[in-house]
Design a protein around this motif. Sequence first.
Motif, PDB file in Angstrom:
ATOM      1  N   ASN A 135       4.150  -4.134  12.722  1.00  0.00           N
ATOM      2  CA  ASN A 135       5.477  -5.275  12.601  1.00  0.00           C
ATOM      3  C   ASN A 135       6.482  -5.011  12.808  1.00  0.00           C
ATOM      4  O   ASN A 135       6.974  -3.648  13.104  1.00  0.00           O
ATOM      5  CB  ASN A 135       5.200  -4.010  10.669  1.00  0.00           C
ATOM      6  N   VAL A 136       7.314  -6.352  13.122  1.00  0.00           N
ATOM      7  CA  VAL A 136       8.406  -5.986  13.739  1.00  0.00           C
ATOM      8  C   VAL A 136       9.687  -6.141  12.648  1.00  0.00           C
ATOM      9  O   VAL A 136       9.655  -7.478  11.843  1.00  0.00           O
ATOM     10  CB  VAL A 136       8.729  -7.202  15.203  1.00  0.00           C
ATOM     11  N   ASN A 160       9.567  -0.818   4.578  1.00  0.00           N
ATOM     12  CA  ASN A 160       8.773  -0.327   3.794  1.00  0.00           C
ATOM     13  C   ASN A 160       7.496  -0.201   4.308  1.00  0.00           C
ATOM     14  O   ASN A 160       6.566   1.187   3.355  1.00  0.00           O
ATOM     15  CB  ASN A 160      10.048  -0.200   2.327  1.00  0.00           C
ATOM     16  N   PHE A 161       6.812  -1.253   3.422  1.00  0.00           N
ATOM     17  CA  PHE A 161       5.692  -1.939   3.901  1.00  0.00           C
ATOM     18  C   PHE A 161       4.748  -1.015   4.684  1.00  0.00           C
ATOM     19  O   PHE A 161       3.739  -0.487   4.650  1.00  0.00           O
ATOM     20  CB  PHE A 161       5.470  -3.147   4.074  1.00  0.00           C
ATOM     21  N   SER A 162       5.563  -1.209   6.156  1.00  0.00           N
ATOM     22  CA  SER A 162       4.606   0.151   7.297  1.00  0.00           C
ATOM     23  C   SER A 162       4.773   0.926   6.761  1.00  0.00           C
ATOM     24  O   SER A 162       3.439   1.702   6.958  1.00  0.00           O
ATOM     25  CB  SER A 162       5.443  -0.858   8.495  1.00  0.00           C
ATOM     26  N   LEU A 163       5.767   1.253   6.143  1.00  0.00           N
ATOM     27  CA  LEU A 163       5.537   2.676   6.037  1.00  0.00           C
ATOM     28  C   LEU A 163       3.880   3.183   4.980  1.00  0.00           C
ATOM     29  O   LEU A 163       3.505   4.651   4.915  1.00  0.00           O
ATOM     30  CB  LEU A 163       7.097   3.682   5.551  1.00  0.00           C
ATOM     31  N   ALA A 164       4.316   2.798   4.276  1.00  0.00           N
ATOM     32  CA  ALA A 164       3.656   2.598   3.235  1.00  0.00           C
ATOM     33  C   ALA A 164       1.924   2.962   3.452  1.00  0.00           C
ATOM     34  O   ALA A 164       1.389   3.528   3.427  1.00  0.00           O
ATOM     35  CB  ALA A 164       3.704   1.447   2.120  1.00  0.00           C
ATOM     36  N   ARG A 220       3.203   6.819  16.154  1.00  0.00           N
ATOM     37  CA  ARG A 220       4.662   7.523  15.297  1.00  0.00           C
ATOM     38  C   ARG A 220       5.094   6.310  14.460  1.00  0.00           C
ATOM     39  O   ARG A 220       4.127   5.119  14.178  1.00  0.00           O
ATOM     40  CB  ARG A 220       6.441   7.066  16.477  1.00  0.00           C
ATOM     41  N   PRO A 221       5.715   6.355  13.178  1.00  0.00           N
ATOM     42  CA  PRO A 221       5.638   5.942  12.305  1.00  0.00           C
ATOM     43  C   PRO A 221       6.599   4.783  12.753  1.00  0.00           C
ATOM     44  O   PRO A 221       6.215   3.406  11.402  1.00  0.00           O
ATOM     45  CB  PRO A 221       6.336   7.068  10.360  1.00  0.00           C
TER      46      PRO A 221
END
Length: 260
Positions: A135-136, A160-164, A220-221
């Motif tokens: 996600n960019v 935050n969506f991506s990390l979750a 990587r996150p």
Amino acid sequence: MPTALVTGASSGLGAEFAAQLAARGHDLVLTARSADRLEALAAELRAAHGRRVDVVVQDLAAPGAAGLIAAELEALGRPVDLLVNNAGFGTCGRFEENTAERDRDQLTVNVVALVDLTHAVLPGMLARRSGAVLNVASVAAFQPAPYFAVYASTKAFVLNFSLALRQEYRKRGVRVLALCPGPVETGFFEAIGTRKAAVGRMTTPQQVVRAALRALDRDRPYVTPGLSNLVTAHLAPRRSRNLVATVAERISRKVLDPAV
């Protein structure tokens, strides 16, 4: 061969993702609004790399856009192994001077379509226990950004969506990465209306995409290409949110006055 779906693929980072993924051996599905540019890019990549490249012309601001793309993927018989949610745009200036319609489209493209497309492809990845979502976002995701209020907020959502999601799926075979670049030499600033919106050193699409794919390989996150962007990402959250917003306002107010 693995298949990558790249949104916003007709130019800028999207076109560079397509080129570097084709060089890595991915087949591609490219989507954007511009049919001519997509077809030209697809022909170029087929000739250069011998990969299968399909084109899906779709405006992500349109209602139900992700569902239409998912239907095209099913018709093409193309399960997605890598989703690159690259499409997005920004607005800048005083909030009251930006139209509600433009900001609504911005939210739809930057957030709603991104989530909808992830919903569309993730079940297949989980069933295969293999896949990735890239996600960019933006370095703007790490702080409030006066005069970029909606844009920066959409990118904070993306980060935050991506990390979750990464935490939810890291043990189920699906990698999730948030790409958080600073200013990149693309058409973004022409679309936004001023190059004064660029804060920090400009980088190239080639540099940013290389860094993103390297970070994805390493699971990587998130990644913030460039030293100054890395510093911004790591220092801003450690300060008072109000202080960060105050400093950011002083930096970004230049977009209001063309004479500055």
